[in-house]
Write a protein that holds these residues in place. Structure first.
Motif, PDB file in Angstrom:
ATOM      1  N   ASP A 125       2.008 -19.728  -7.765  1.00 31.20           N
ATOM      2  CA  ASP A 125       3.169 -18.952  -7.891  1.00 31.20           C
ATOM      3  C   ASP A 125       4.133 -19.500  -8.877  1.00 31.20           C
ATOM      4  OD1 ASP A 125       5.782 -17.979  -7.395  1.00 31.20           O
ATOM      5  OD2 ASP A 125       5.445 -18.052  -5.099  1.00 31.20           O
ATOM      6  N   GLU A 141      11.523 -30.478  -6.624  1.00 33.69           N
ATOM      7  CA  GLU A 141      11.737 -30.177  -7.971  1.00 33.69           C
ATOM      8  C   GLU A 141      11.435 -31.311  -8.866  1.00 33.69           C
ATOM      9  OE1 GLU A 141      15.673 -28.837  -9.553  1.00 33.69           O
ATOM     10  OE2 GLU A 141      15.047 -29.320 -11.791  1.00 33.69           O
ATOM     11  N   ILE A 189      -0.068 -20.752  -3.444  1.00 34.29           N
ATOM     12  CA  ILE A 189       1.199 -21.449  -3.904  1.00 34.29           C
ATOM     13  C   ILE A 189       1.276 -21.927  -5.386  1.00 34.29           C
ATOM     14  CG2 ILE A 189       2.678 -23.265  -3.024  1.00 34.29           C
ATOM     15  CD1 ILE A 189       2.892 -20.946  -1.162  1.00 34.29           C
ATOM     16  N   TRP A 200       7.202 -25.307   2.142  1.00 31.61           N
ATOM     17  CA  TRP A 200       6.088 -24.522   2.675  1.00 31.61           C
ATOM     18  C   TRP A 200       5.448 -25.311   3.498  1.00 31.61           C
ATOM     19  CZ3 TRP A 200       0.460 -25.554   1.439  1.00 31.61           C
ATOM     20  CH2 TRP A 200      -0.310 -24.193   1.729  1.00 31.61           C
ATOM     21  N   VAL A 210       6.390 -29.184  -9.765  1.00 28.19           N
ATOM     22  CA  VAL A 210       7.577 -28.207  -8.892  1.00 28.19           C
ATOM     23  C   VAL A 210       8.625 -27.856  -9.770  1.00 28.19           C
ATOM     24  CG1 VAL A 210       8.806 -27.973  -6.885  1.00 28.19           C
ATOM     25  CG2 VAL A 210       6.940 -29.531  -6.659  1.00 28.19           C
ATOM     26  N   LYS A 211       8.814 -26.455  -9.618  1.00 27.88           N
ATOM     27  CA  LYS A 211       9.970 -25.859 -10.630  1.00 27.88           C
ATOM     28  C   LYS A 211      11.165 -25.884  -9.978  1.00 27.88           C
ATOM     29  CE  LYS A 211      10.600 -21.821 -13.124  1.00 27.88           C
ATOM     30  NZ  LYS A 211      10.319 -20.407 -13.321  1.00 27.88           N
ATOM     31  N   ASP A 212      11.344 -25.541  -8.656  1.00 30.66           N
ATOM     32  CA  ASP A 212      12.538 -25.644  -8.088  1.00 30.66           C
ATOM     33  C   ASP A 212      12.506 -26.084  -6.675  1.00 30.66           C
ATOM     34  OD1 ASP A 212      14.670 -24.939  -9.610  1.00 30.66           O
ATOM     35  OD2 ASP A 212      13.658 -22.857  -9.572  1.00 30.66           O
ATOM     36  N   ASP A 213      13.113 -26.855  -5.747  1.00 30.56           N
ATOM     37  CA  ASP A 213      13.008 -27.111  -4.504  1.00 30.56           C
ATOM     38  C   ASP A 213      12.516 -26.051  -3.702  1.00 30.56           C
ATOM     39  OD1 ASP A 213      14.125 -29.506  -5.448  1.00 30.56           O
ATOM     40  OD2 ASP A 213      15.678 -29.547  -3.925  1.00 30.56           O
ATOM     41  N   PHE A 214      11.333 -26.079  -2.715  1.00 24.75           N
ATOM     42  CA  PHE A 214      11.197 -25.157  -1.990  1.00 24.75           C
ATOM     43  C   PHE A 214      10.370 -25.607  -0.634  1.00 24.75           C
ATOM     44  CE2 PHE A 214       6.301 -24.880  -2.225  1.00 24.75           C
ATOM     45  CZ  PHE A 214       6.274 -25.275  -3.500  1.00 24.75           C
ATOM     46  N   ASN A 250       7.149 -18.906  -9.481  1.00 20.52           N
ATOM     47  CA  ASN A 250       8.450 -19.435  -9.340  1.00 20.52           C
ATOM     48  C   ASN A 250       8.511 -20.550  -8.556  1.00 20.52           C
ATOM     49  OD1 ASN A 250       9.453 -16.947  -9.972  1.00 20.52           O
ATOM     50  ND2 ASN A 250       8.647 -15.855  -7.936  1.00 20.52           N
ATOM     51  N   LYS A 251       7.411 -21.213  -8.261  1.00 21.08           N
ATOM     52  CA  LYS A 251       7.353 -22.549  -7.515  1.00 21.08           C
ATOM     53  C   LYS A 251       6.707 -23.836  -8.451  1.00 21.08           C
ATOM     54  CE  LYS A 251       6.976 -20.768  -2.659  1.00 21.08           C
ATOM     55  NZ  LYS A 251       7.029 -19.418  -2.907  1.00 21.08           N
TER      56      LYS A 251
END
Ligand code: HEM
Length: 413
Positions: A60, A309, A57, A302, A296-300, A62-63
């Motif tokens: 990644d 973010e 993760i 996991w 953290v790039k954007d809220d996600f 994007n995350k």
């Protein structure tokens, strides 16, 4: 539905992480039985991750992003400013390709030849001494080999230069005067290398191709512009500094051979495969680079936890290399575990995980493997030495962690 992350309570746990060092994230992982938890470090909410799945993760893009993640004090000493470590996306891949352009098989062999030559010269010197502090000596061997390979600073007083380069990684986690020495030496080294980059571009010097000085001086960014000389200097130091830091790993080879006499016997007649397994186990068991940082790039979400973010996040390298889900009896030194090993690029991550070209995984992992293989052969087959009675315990809260092993009665074989 999402859950609250387990939390290491306390106003701020910076002191605790300094005290527990490499063990901090592992200790909390055991306590919460969770590969994710939150804490507060340097006054900031921080997420800690460990284990193979969490590592995947973390890598990644994007995350997570690297821009804005490393604390200033680490940039001022260890990394430098504007280097590959803090880039993301296409800009990162393009810069990484510059590093990988000097990692061809032939150029790695060239490094190896330089390193072997310097080892032989050093052994001539060590034979005439009553005792040596191995870590200090091997640092200098690596400084000479790395400068020759990179095309820089070879005419310098190598003893002094070695100290200057080594403070960049030895001082990164310190406070007070050692930290300030690291900053000062970084400024000085960057200034000198910047001058060399200008000399290359003005045609005053012509370093060999490929070499870090040549390839990086003439590298063009995505817009077709040459890099600022200051940035080239940072990147050239991103070659020299970690090669010198391999002194820590070579020290661990000495320790492992000393602590496991059966292994020493085996290694003397081992084939390439077992030698490689032994080296992998040294890199897995011994602590060096403690953890990585990203944001953290954007809220996600996991594992039902929300990652917000902008939250600072640490990935535990030491803990992932000892994670019970990936490793049986993780604290036992057992090279056999690497026979027919089919682990993922995220469970064994002493030099980062994922892909060397596409992600942030260490650009110099193959150089390290060459250095360790050559050093192991040298220690076992080309020199004799004795290790007198001394304290060889590793402290788990010193980063880096390089016991100054004294060697005596050094002879060529
Ligand atoms: C002592 C052995 C070494 C260790 C333990 C080590 C460890 C690491 C680690 C943990 C990372 C971070 C990975 C990430 O951010 O995801 C890294 C990155 C890097 N290492 Fe190493 N390294 C070693 C040797 C080397 C050598 C010999 C070189 C160069 C010849 C090198 C050059 C780099 C560079 C340029 C990066 C940044 C890569 C990027 O951000 O894309 N390292 N290393």
């Amino acid at each position: 539905m999402t859950h609250e992350m387990p939390r290491d309570t306390g106003m701020d746990n910076t002191f605790k992480i300094l005290k527990d060092g490499y063990m901090y994230i592992m200790n909390q992982q055991e306590r919460f039985n969770s590969d994710v938890f939150e804490t507060r470090l340097l006054g900031q909410r921080t997420i800690c991750l460990t284990g193979e799945e969490a590592a995947e993760i973390f890598y990644d893009e994007n995350k997570f992003q690297r821009e804005g993640a490393a604390p200033n004090r680490i940039k001022e000493t260890l990394f430098g400013k504007g280097g590959v470590q803090g880039l993301d996306g296409e800009a990162h891949k393009h810069r990484k390709a510059m590093f990988m352009s000097i990692m061809s098989r032939e150029n790695l062999q060239h490094f190896n030849q330089l390193f072997k030559q310097q080892l032989r010269l050093a052994l001539n010197k060590w034979e005439r001494k009553d005792e040596i502090i191995f870590y200090k000596e091997i640092r200098e061997v690596l400084t000479r080999a790395s400068c020759l390979w990179a095309g820089v600073l070879v005419e310098e007083d190598m003893d002094k230069l070695t100290d200057e380069v080594a403070t960049l990684f030895e001082s990164a986690a310190s406070v007070g005067p050692p930290h300030w020495a690291g900053r000062m030496n970084r400024n000085k080294l960057e200034r000198r290398i910047k001058g060399l980059v200008e000399d290359v571009r003005n045609g005053k010097i012509d370093p060999p191709e490929p070499s870090a000085l040549y390839n990086f001086s003439w590298h063009q960014d995505l817009d077709g512009n040459y890099l600022e000389p200051e940035i080239v200097a940072v990147e050239v130091l991103n070659i020299i500094r970690p090669i010198v830091a391999n002194a820590v790993y070579i020290n661990f080879l000495v320790l492992a051979l000393h602590k496991h006499p059966d292994e020493l016997k085996k290694i003397k007649t081992a084939d390439d495969e077992y030698t490689k397994m032994f080296i992998q186990e040294v890199r897995r068991v011994y602590p060096f680079f403690p953890f990585l940082v990203a944001v953290v790039k954007d809220d996600f979400i996991w594992r039902d936890f929300t990652f917000k973010e902008g939250t600072l996040t640490l990935l535990d390298l030491y803990g992932t290399n000892h994670h019970p889900k990936s490793w049986d009896n993780p604290d036992t030194f057992n090279p056999e575990r690497f026979r027919d090993w089919s682990g993922s690029p995220f469970s064994f991550i002493p030099q980062g995980g994922g892909d060397h070209y596409l992600g942030h995984r260490c650009a110099g992992e193959w150089v390290t493997l060459e250095i360790m293989k050559t050093s192991l052969d040298f220690l076992v087959n080309q020199m004799d030495y004795n290790i007198p009675e001394q304290d060889l315990n590793l402290s788990m809260n010193e980063i880096p962690n390089a016991p100054e092993i004294e060697l005596i009665q050094i002879r060529k074989k």
